[in-house]
Scaffold this motif. Structure first.
Motif, short mmCIF file in Angstrom:
data_model
loop_
_atom_site.label_atom_id
_atom_site.label_comp_id
_atom_site.label_asym_id
_atom_site.label_seq_id
_atom_site.Cartn_x
_atom_site.Cartn_y
_atom_site.Cartn_z
N LEU A 119 16.43 -0.76 5.53
CA LEU A 119 17.40 0.06 4.81
C LEU A 119 16.85 0.67 3.53
O LEU A 119 17.40 1.67 3.05
N VAL A 120 15.79 0.08 2.98
CA VAL A 120 15.30 0.55 1.68
C VAL A 120 13.83 0.97 1.74
O VAL A 120 13.50 2.13 1.48
N LEU A 121 12.94 0.05 2.09
CA LEU A 121 11.51 0.35 2.01
C LEU A 121 11.11 1.50 2.94
O LEU A 121 10.41 2.43 2.53
N GLU A 122 11.53 1.43 4.19
CA GLU A 122 11.15 2.48 5.13
C GLU A 122 11.76 3.82 4.75
O GLU A 122 11.12 4.88 4.88
N VAL A 123 13.00 3.78 4.26
CA VAL A 123 13.66 5.01 3.82
C VAL A 123 12.90 5.62 2.65
O VAL A 123 12.66 6.83 2.59
N GLY A 124 12.50 4.76 1.70
CA GLY A 124 11.75 5.25 0.55
C GLY A 124 10.39 5.78 0.94
O GLY A 124 9.93 6.82 0.44
N CYS A 125 9.73 5.10 1.86
CA CYS A 125 8.42 5.52 2.35
C CYS A 125 8.49 6.90 3.00
O CYS A 125 7.63 7.77 2.79
N ASP A 126 9.55 7.13 3.78
CA ASP A 126 9.67 8.37 4.53
C ASP A 126 10.10 9.57 3.68
O ASP A 126 10.30 10.67 4.21
N THR A 127 10.24 9.36 2.37
CA THR A 127 10.45 10.52 1.50
C THR A 127 9.17 11.35 1.41
O THR A 127 9.20 12.51 0.98
N ASP A 128 8.05 10.75 1.82
CA ASP A 128 6.76 11.46 1.87
C ASP A 128 6.59 12.07 3.26
O ASP A 128 6.59 11.34 4.26
N PRO A 129 6.44 13.38 3.36
CA PRO A 129 6.31 14.04 4.68
C PRO A 129 5.16 13.48 5.51
O PRO A 129 5.25 13.41 6.74
N ALA A 130 4.07 13.06 4.85
CA ALA A 130 2.93 12.52 5.59
C ALA A 130 3.31 11.23 6.30
O ALA A 130 2.80 10.92 7.39
N MET A 131 4.20 10.45 5.68
CA MET A 131 4.64 9.20 6.31
C MET A 131 5.52 9.47 7.52
O MET A 131 5.47 8.75 8.53
N LYS A 132 6.32 10.53 7.45
CA LYS A 132 7.13 10.91 8.61
C LYS A 132 6.23 11.29 9.79
O LYS A 132 6.50 10.93 10.93
N ARG A 133 5.16 12.01 9.47
CA ARG A 133 4.22 12.39 10.54
C ARG A 133 3.52 11.15 11.10
O ARG A 133 3.31 11.04 12.30
N LEU A 134 3.18 10.21 10.21
CA LEU A 134 2.51 8.98 10.64
C LEU A 134 3.39 8.18 11.59
O LEU A 134 2.89 7.55 12.53
N LYS A 135 4.69 8.22 11.35
CA LYS A 135 5.63 7.49 12.22
C LYS A 135 5.53 7.96 13.65
O LYS A 135 5.64 7.17 14.60
N GLU A 136 5.31 9.25 13.85
CA GLU A 136 5.18 9.82 15.19
C GLU A 136 3.79 9.57 15.77
O GLU A 136 3.64 9.31 16.96
N GLU A 137 2.77 9.65 14.90
CA GLU A 137 1.40 9.55 15.37
C GLU A 137 0.93 8.11 15.59
O GLU A 137 0.19 7.83 16.54
N ASP A 138 1.36 7.21 14.70
CA ASP A 138 0.91 5.82 14.77
C ASP A 138 2.01 4.90 14.24
O ASP A 138 1.99 4.48 13.08
N PRO A 139 2.99 4.57 15.08
CA PRO A 139 4.15 3.77 14.64
C PRO A 139 3.76 2.42 14.03
O PRO A 139 4.39 1.97 13.07
N ASP A 140 2.73 1.76 14.57
CA ASP A 140 2.33 0.46 14.04
C ASP A 140 1.77 0.57 12.63
O ASP A 140 2.10 -0.23 11.75
N GLU A 141 0.94 1.58 12.40
CA GLU A 141 0.40 1.79 11.06
C GLU A 141 1.51 2.20 10.10
O GLU A 141 1.54 1.77 8.94
N HIS A 142 2.42 3.02 10.58
CA HIS A 142 3.56 3.42 9.75
C HIS A 142 4.37 2.21 9.32
O HIS A 142 4.76 2.07 8.16
N ARG A 180 0.86 -1.20 0.00
CA ARG A 180 0.00 0.00 0.00
C ARG A 180 0.89 1.24 0.00
O ARG A 180 1.10 1.86 1.04
N PRO A 181 1.45 1.61 -1.14
CA PRO A 181 2.38 2.74 -1.15
C PRO A 181 1.73 4.02 -0.61
O PRO A 181 0.68 4.44 -1.10
N TYR A 182 2.34 4.55 0.45
CA TYR A 182 1.87 5.77 1.12
C TYR A 182 0.42 5.62 1.60
O TYR A 182 -0.30 6.61 1.76
N GLY A 183 -0.01 4.38 1.83
CA GLY A 183 -1.35 4.12 2.34
C GLY A 183 -2.41 3.98 1.27
O GLY A 183 -3.58 3.76 1.58
N GLY A 184 -2.01 4.10 0.00
CA GLY A 184 -2.97 4.01 -1.09
C GLY A 184 -2.94 2.66 -1.80
O GLY A 184 -2.30 1.71 -1.35
N GLU A 185 -3.62 2.59 -2.93
CA GLU A 185 -3.69 1.35 -3.70
C GLU A 185 -2.42 1.16 -4.53
O GLU A 185 -1.89 2.13 -5.09
#
Length: 366
Positions: free
Chosen positions: A191-214, A150-155
């Motif tokens: 080393l790769v997937l999480e780094v790539g995911c966190d290029t989206d600012p919304a994903m960085k915020r999600l990491k702080e708000e909901d680590p499990d969902e992130h 689910r890239p960035y939470g989407g389809e």
């Protein structure tokens, strides 16, 4: 029959006594089976290096039985390792990523309280294609958008590499890689997937708000066939991509190095997966490799201490392990890990978490 010299007689007697003591002590540690040979389980990436050390050990110590090295994947190896102490449990776990805090706690709960952690060298998670096959200049973002469930939470709608990035070939995404129990898969996530995911600012915020969902959004791999799990069989991945030049494989650098006549490494952020780039950590997929040892078994299993010393003898940049693809650790790291072997230094929970242990007398009042 020729008479044994005094030295040879004493050495033979010592070996017999050690074997007898080993079987006795390990049986009394909780297992119901005696054993007089070393047993290691775990990572398929570390496997070829552990096998070479086992062969070197046997040549140097012909009076001891050959170690048994099993490929179970890092996760599977940790499960077996942390079951307890005793001859029916392995002495060592080979790992292509560091032990998790949850695994350490499971070990402690099951009586595996004294663990020696050794960083034996470095490796890189390498993306590769067949010689003359598909050419891709990858990045963590590209890999994430291609492989995430689910890239960035989407389809997930990307079917070709060009769908991810127009500069890439209009070829179907098909990556052969390791299973979820593999340390290489864990390294891919970290080393790769999480780094790539966190290029989206919304994903960085999600990491702080909901680590499990992130964690779920950023590390769950798609299951529609674009990523094909090949089990703990890195050689099979090499064969798969060699037979289909439009596909990509994921495995440890050592398998890329070993099969350089068949496959080619794909760059990440413009950096090729090479020995020097991994040694300097210039390559984004560089990672340490580990072995974990039960200190209690070192008092019981004949030759286990000598087996660890064999690692120290062979892990330098000009040693036998480097010749089959292991990247040597920095000199200070090698020295620190050699001291762990000679002094049998054990790890703590704080070593894994980076936290500072607070002595009881320094703890704040309730």
């Amino acid at each position: 029959m020729r008479r044994l010299t005094s030295f040879a007689f004493r050495r033979k007697a010592a070996l017999i006594a050690a074997a007898a003591l080993g079987s006795l002590v390990v049986t009394s540690c909780g297992g119901d089976v005696s054993r007089d040979s070393i047993r290691a389980v775990g990572s398929s990436t570390v496997y070829p290096f552990a096998k070479l050390i086992a062969e070197s050990f046997s040549l140097s110590n012909p009076d001891y039985k050959s170690p048994l090295i099993e490929q179970t994947g890092t996760g599977g190896g940790m499960q077996l390792f942390c079951q307890g102490v005793g001859a029916d449990t392995p002495d060592m776990a080979n790992a292509s990523r560091r032990m998790k805090v949850s695994e350490f706690e499971k070990c402690q709960a099951n009586g595996v309280t004294d663990i020696i952690e050794l960083q034996v060298g470095l490796d890189g998670i390498a993306f590769a294609s067949a010689r003359g096959g598909i050419e891709l200049n990858l990045s963590p973002r590209i890999v994430y958008e291609a492989l995430a469930a689910r890239p960035y939470g989407g389809e997930q709608t990307n079917e070709t590499w060009a769908d991810v990035d127009p500069s890439l070939p209009d070829e179907p995404i098909l990556v052969y890689g390791p299973p979820s129990t593999s340390g290489t898969r864990d390294a891919l996530k970290e080393l790769v997937l999480e780094v790539g995911c966190d290029t989206d600012p919304a994903m960085k915020r999600l990491k702080e708000e909901d680590p499990d969902e992130h964690r779920a959004v950023c590390t769950e791999v798609r299951s529609d066939g674009a990523y094909s799990d090949q089990g703990e069989q890195d050689n099979l991945i090499v064969q798969k991509i060699e037979s289909n030049p439009r596909t990509v494989g994921l495995f440890g650098f050592s398998y890329l190095d070993k099969n350089a006549d068949k496959v080619q490494g794909l760059p990440m952020n413009g950096v090729d997966p090479t020995y020097d780039n991994i040694a300097s950590f210039a390559y984004p997929g560089a990672r340490p490799l580990y072995i974990y040892v039960k200190k209690a078994h070192m008092r019981a299993i004949p030759g286990l201490d000598l087996y660890l010393e064999e690692w120290v003898k062979n892990w330098s940049s000009d040693g036998p392990l480097a010749k089959i693809g292991l990247v040597a650790s920095p000199a200070d790291e090698m020295a620190a890990n050699a001291a762990k072997v000679s002094e049998r230094l054990t790890m703590t929970r704080e070593d894994l978490t980076g936290e500072v242990a607070v002595a009881p007398e320094e703890a704040p009042d309730a």
